[in-house]
Design a protein around this motif. Structure first.
Motif, PDB file in Angstrom:
ATOM      1  N   LEU A  57      62.160 162.313 -43.162  1.00 55.91           N
ATOM      2  CA  LEU A  57      63.354 163.064 -42.806  1.00 55.91           C
ATOM      3  C   LEU A  57      64.235 162.189 -41.934  1.00 55.91           C
ATOM      4  O   LEU A  57      63.748 161.523 -41.022  1.00 55.91           O
ATOM      5  CB  LEU A  57      62.976 164.341 -42.056  1.00 55.91           C
ATOM      6  CG  LEU A  57      61.972 165.254 -42.752  1.00 55.91           C
ATOM      7  CD1 LEU A  57      61.646 166.452 -41.871  1.00 55.91           C
ATOM      8  CD2 LEU A  57      62.481 165.698 -44.109  1.00 55.91           C
ATOM      9  N   VAL A  58      65.511 162.203 -42.240  1.00 54.45           N
ATOM     10  CA  VAL A  58      66.505 161.476 -41.447  1.00 54.45           C
ATOM     11  C   VAL A  58      67.567 162.496 -41.073  1.00 54.45           C
ATOM     12  O   VAL A  58      68.228 163.054 -41.944  1.00 54.45           O
ATOM     13  CB  VAL A  58      67.132 160.305 -42.246  1.00 54.45           C
ATOM     14  CG1 VAL A  58      68.193 159.594 -41.422  1.00 54.45           C
ATOM     15  CG2 VAL A  58      66.053 159.329 -42.709  1.00 54.45           C
ATOM     16  N   TYR A  59      67.696 162.754 -39.759  1.00 54.45           N
ATOM     17  CA  TYR A  59      68.669 163.761 -39.327  1.00 54.45           C
ATOM     18  C   TYR A  59      69.448 163.348 -38.089  1.00 54.45           C
ATOM     19  O   TYR A  59      70.442 163.957 -37.766  1.00 54.45           O
ATOM     20  CB  TYR A  59      68.012 165.126 -39.123  1.00 54.45           C
ATOM     21  CG  TYR A  59      66.743 165.096 -38.328  1.00 54.45           C
ATOM     22  CD1 TYR A  59      66.762 165.002 -36.946  1.00 54.45           C
ATOM     23  CD2 TYR A  59      65.508 165.151 -38.964  1.00 54.45           C
ATOM     24  CE1 TYR A  59      65.588 164.983 -36.210  1.00 54.45           C
ATOM     25  CE2 TYR A  59      64.325 165.123 -38.238  1.00 54.45           C
ATOM     26  CZ  TYR A  59      64.375 165.036 -36.863  1.00 54.45           C
ATOM     27  OH  TYR A  59      63.211 165.001 -36.147  1.00 54.45           O
ATOM     28  N   ASN A  60      69.023 162.349 -37.390  1.00 53.83           N
ATOM     29  CA  ASN A  60      69.811 161.813 -36.275  1.00 53.83           C
ATOM     30  C   ASN A  60      70.630 160.639 -36.815  1.00 53.83           C
ATOM     31  O   ASN A  60      70.227 159.492 -36.695  1.00 53.83           O
ATOM     32  CB  ASN A  60      68.901 161.355 -35.122  1.00 53.83           C
ATOM     33  CG  ASN A  60      68.244 162.522 -34.427  1.00 53.83           C
ATOM     34  OD1 ASN A  60      68.862 163.561 -34.233  1.00 53.83           O
ATOM     35  ND2 ASN A  60      66.990 162.360 -34.053  1.00 53.83           N
ATOM     36  N   LEU A  61      71.758 160.936 -37.413  1.00 56.47           N
ATOM     37  CA  LEU A  61      72.542 159.907 -38.099  1.00 56.47           C
ATOM     38  C   LEU A  61      73.409 159.082 -37.153  1.00 56.47           C
ATOM     39  O   LEU A  61      73.803 157.973 -37.491  1.00 56.47           O
ATOM     40  CB  LEU A  61      73.427 160.550 -39.177  1.00 56.47           C
ATOM     41  CG  LEU A  61      72.672 161.304 -40.276  1.00 56.47           C
ATOM     42  CD1 LEU A  61      73.659 161.985 -41.212  1.00 56.47           C
ATOM     43  CD2 LEU A  61      71.752 160.389 -41.041  1.00 56.47           C
ATOM     44  N   GLU A  62      73.683 159.630 -35.981  1.00 56.93           N
ATOM     45  CA  GLU A  62      74.556 158.948 -35.021  1.00 56.93           C
ATOM     46  C   GLU A  62      73.979 157.584 -34.634  1.00 56.93           C
ATOM     47  O   GLU A  62      72.840 157.483 -34.197  1.00 56.93           O
ATOM     48  CB  GLU A  62      74.722 159.815 -33.771  1.00 56.93           C
ATOM     49  CG  GLU A  62      75.812 159.352 -32.836  1.00 56.93           C
ATOM     50  CD  GLU A  62      77.197 159.551 -33.404  1.00 56.93           C
ATOM     51  OE1 GLU A  62      78.055 158.705 -33.136  1.00 56.93           O
ATOM     52  OE2 GLU A  62      77.416 160.558 -34.110  1.00 56.93           O
ATOM     53  N   GLY A  63      74.766 156.544 -34.840  1.00 59.36           N
ATOM     54  CA  GLY A  63      74.367 155.201 -34.436  1.00 59.36           C
ATOM     55  C   GLY A  63      73.430 154.493 -35.395  1.00 59.36           C
ATOM     56  O   GLY A  63      73.017 153.372 -35.131  1.00 59.36           O
ATOM     57  N   LYS A  64      73.071 155.138 -36.502  1.00 63.75           N
ATOM     58  CA  LYS A  64      72.195 154.492 -37.479  1.00 63.75           C
ATOM     59  C   LYS A  64      73.030 153.814 -38.556  1.00 63.75           C
ATOM     60  O   LYS A  64      74.101 154.292 -38.924  1.00 63.75           O
ATOM     61  CB  LYS A  64      71.264 155.508 -38.142  1.00 63.75           C
ATOM     62  CG  LYS A  64      70.165 155.975 -37.232  1.00 63.75           C
ATOM     63  CD  LYS A  64      69.190 156.847 -37.977  1.00 63.75           C
ATOM     64  CE  LYS A  64      68.096 157.310 -37.025  1.00 63.75           C
ATOM     65  NZ  LYS A  64      67.279 158.354 -37.595  1.00 63.75           N
ATOM     66  N   ASP A  65      72.500 152.716 -39.078  1.00 58.70           N
ATOM     67  CA  ASP A  65      73.165 152.001 -40.167  1.00 58.70           C
ATOM     68  C   ASP A  65      72.765 152.637 -41.492  1.00 58.70           C
ATOM     69  O   ASP A  65      71.884 152.154 -42.193  1.00 58.70           O
ATOM     70  CB  ASP A  65      72.781 150.521 -40.136  1.00 58.70           C
ATOM     71  CG  ASP A  65      73.466 149.727 -41.236  1.00 58.70           C
ATOM     72  OD1 ASP A  65      74.494 150.203 -41.764  1.00 58.70           O
ATOM     73  OD2 ASP A  65      72.967 148.628 -41.569  1.00 58.70           O
ATOM     74  N   VAL A  66      73.389 153.761 -41.791  1.00 62.88           N
ATOM     75  CA  VAL A  66      73.110 154.479 -43.036  1.00 62.88           C
ATOM     76  C   VAL A  66      74.359 154.420 -43.919  1.00 62.88           C
ATOM     77  O   VAL A  66      74.988 155.433 -44.195  1.00 62.88           O
ATOM     78  CB  VAL A  66      72.635 155.931 -42.770  1.00 62.88           C
ATOM     79  CG1 VAL A  66      71.219 155.965 -42.241  1.00 62.88           C
ATOM     80  CG2 VAL A  66      73.566 156.650 -41.808  1.00 62.88           C
ATOM     81  N   TRP A  67      74.662 153.221 -44.363  1.00 62.13           N
ATOM     82  CA  TRP A  67      75.862 152.956 -45.166  1.00 62.13           C
ATOM     83  C   TRP A  67      75.878 153.745 -46.473  1.00 62.13           C
ATOM     84  O   TRP A  67      76.924 153.990 -47.049  1.00 62.13           O
ATOM     85  CB  TRP A  67      75.968 151.458 -45.479  1.00 62.13           C
ATOM     86  CG  TRP A  67      74.770 150.955 -46.229  1.00 62.13           C
ATOM     87  CD1 TRP A  67      73.647 150.399 -45.692  1.00 62.13           C
ATOM     88  CD2 TRP A  67      74.568 150.996 -47.636  1.00 62.13           C
ATOM     89  NE1 TRP A  67      72.747 150.100 -46.677  1.00 62.13           N
ATOM     90  CE2 TRP A  67      73.286 150.450 -47.886  1.00 62.13           C
ATOM     91  CE3 TRP A  67      75.335 151.447 -48.716  1.00 62.13           C
ATOM     92  CZ2 TRP A  67      72.760 150.345 -49.168  1.00 62.13           C
ATOM     93  CZ3 TRP A  67      74.800 151.334 -49.987  1.00 62.13           C
ATOM     94  CH2 TRP A  67      73.531 150.783 -50.204  1.00 62.13           C
ATOM     95  N   TRP A  68      74.717 154.164 -46.922  1.00 60.74           N
ATOM     96  CA  TRP A  68      74.589 154.876 -48.192  1.00 60.74           C
ATOM     97  C   TRP A  68      74.821 156.375 -48.051  1.00 60.74           C
ATOM     98  O   TRP A  68      74.711 157.112 -49.019  1.00 60.74           O
ATOM     99  CB  TRP A  68      73.208 154.597 -48.798  1.00 60.74           C
ATOM    100  CG  TRP A  68      72.102 154.617 -47.796  1.00 60.74           C
ATOM    101  CD1 TRP A  68      71.580 153.556 -47.125  1.00 60.74           C
ATOM    102  CD2 TRP A  68      71.405 155.759 -47.316  1.00 60.74           C
ATOM    103  NE1 TRP A  68      70.607 153.979 -46.250  1.00 60.74           N
ATOM    104  CE2 TRP A  68      70.476 155.322 -46.347  1.00 60.74           C
ATOM    105  CE3 TRP A  68      71.475 157.117 -47.599  1.00 60.74           C
ATOM    106  CZ2 TRP A  68      69.629 156.181 -45.669  1.00 60.74           C
ATOM    107  CZ3 TRP A  68      70.628 157.988 -46.920  1.00 60.74           C
ATOM    108  CH2 TRP A  68      69.717 157.507 -45.972  1.00 60.74           C
TER     109      TRP A  68
END
Length: 180
Positions: A83-94
């Protein structure tokens, strides 16, 4: 199958490498897509696969996933979901900007050992992930490739297409959450 949260995902990296390679083999190299690799390793080349996938796996386990769960049977990993839910500051370009919010929860790293496919283990893992995101107050999203078998699987499980994004398709869970 017992679904267990992995508190230190990097501690099982080697076990996960072998598991993911078995999925790579069973899909004929379709998943994981290794879309950043110009010359993909053959499905019989574990060392070649490890060389390109291990740094990516380390990044995901150490920095990207907020929670990792494994399905274990007879002591071995037969399924995974993150699970990925803390998106702030993450390199989730996709992840498209249009869906990024405090309510966004992504289901990632969802795989089942090919020898256990079709036995309901994937459904249990997916329902678990949807319910866990619901407990956290998140809407469940999946970002996948439209040509994968998983795409139609998600549609059958209550996800609806939200948009095309780059080479991906974005799906959102619209079904009813169920108690496990």
């Amino acid at each position: 199958m017992e679904i267990v949260r992995v508190e230190n995902p990097l501690s099982i990296k080697d076990e996960l490498m072998s598991f993911v390679f078995s999925v790579y083999q069973s899909t004929g190299g379709a998943y994981p897509a290794l879309e950043w690799v110009e010359n993909k390793p053959s499905i019989d080349d574990f060392e070649g696969f490890k060389k390109v996938y291990e740094p990516f796996l380390e990044f995901r386990l150490g920095e990207e996933f907020d929670e990792l769960y494994v399905g274990r049977k007879d002591g071995r990993v037969i399924g995974t979901v993150a699970l990925v839910y803390n998106l702030e500051g993450k390199d989730v370009w996709w992840v498209p900007e249009e869906i990024k919010s405090e309510r966004t929860g992504l289901i990632e790293f969802f795989m089942v050992d090919p020898t256990y496919k079709g036995k309901g283990y994937g459904s249990r893992l997916l329902e678990f992930a949807i319910n866990r995101l619901g407990e956290l107050g998140k809407d469940a999203y999946v970002i996948t490739f439209p040509n994968l078998e998983a795409y139609s699987y998600y549609l059958r499980k209550g996800f609806e297409k939200v948009m095309d994004y780059k080479e991906f398709v974005v799906l959102k869970y619209k079904g009813q959450r169920r108690k496990l």
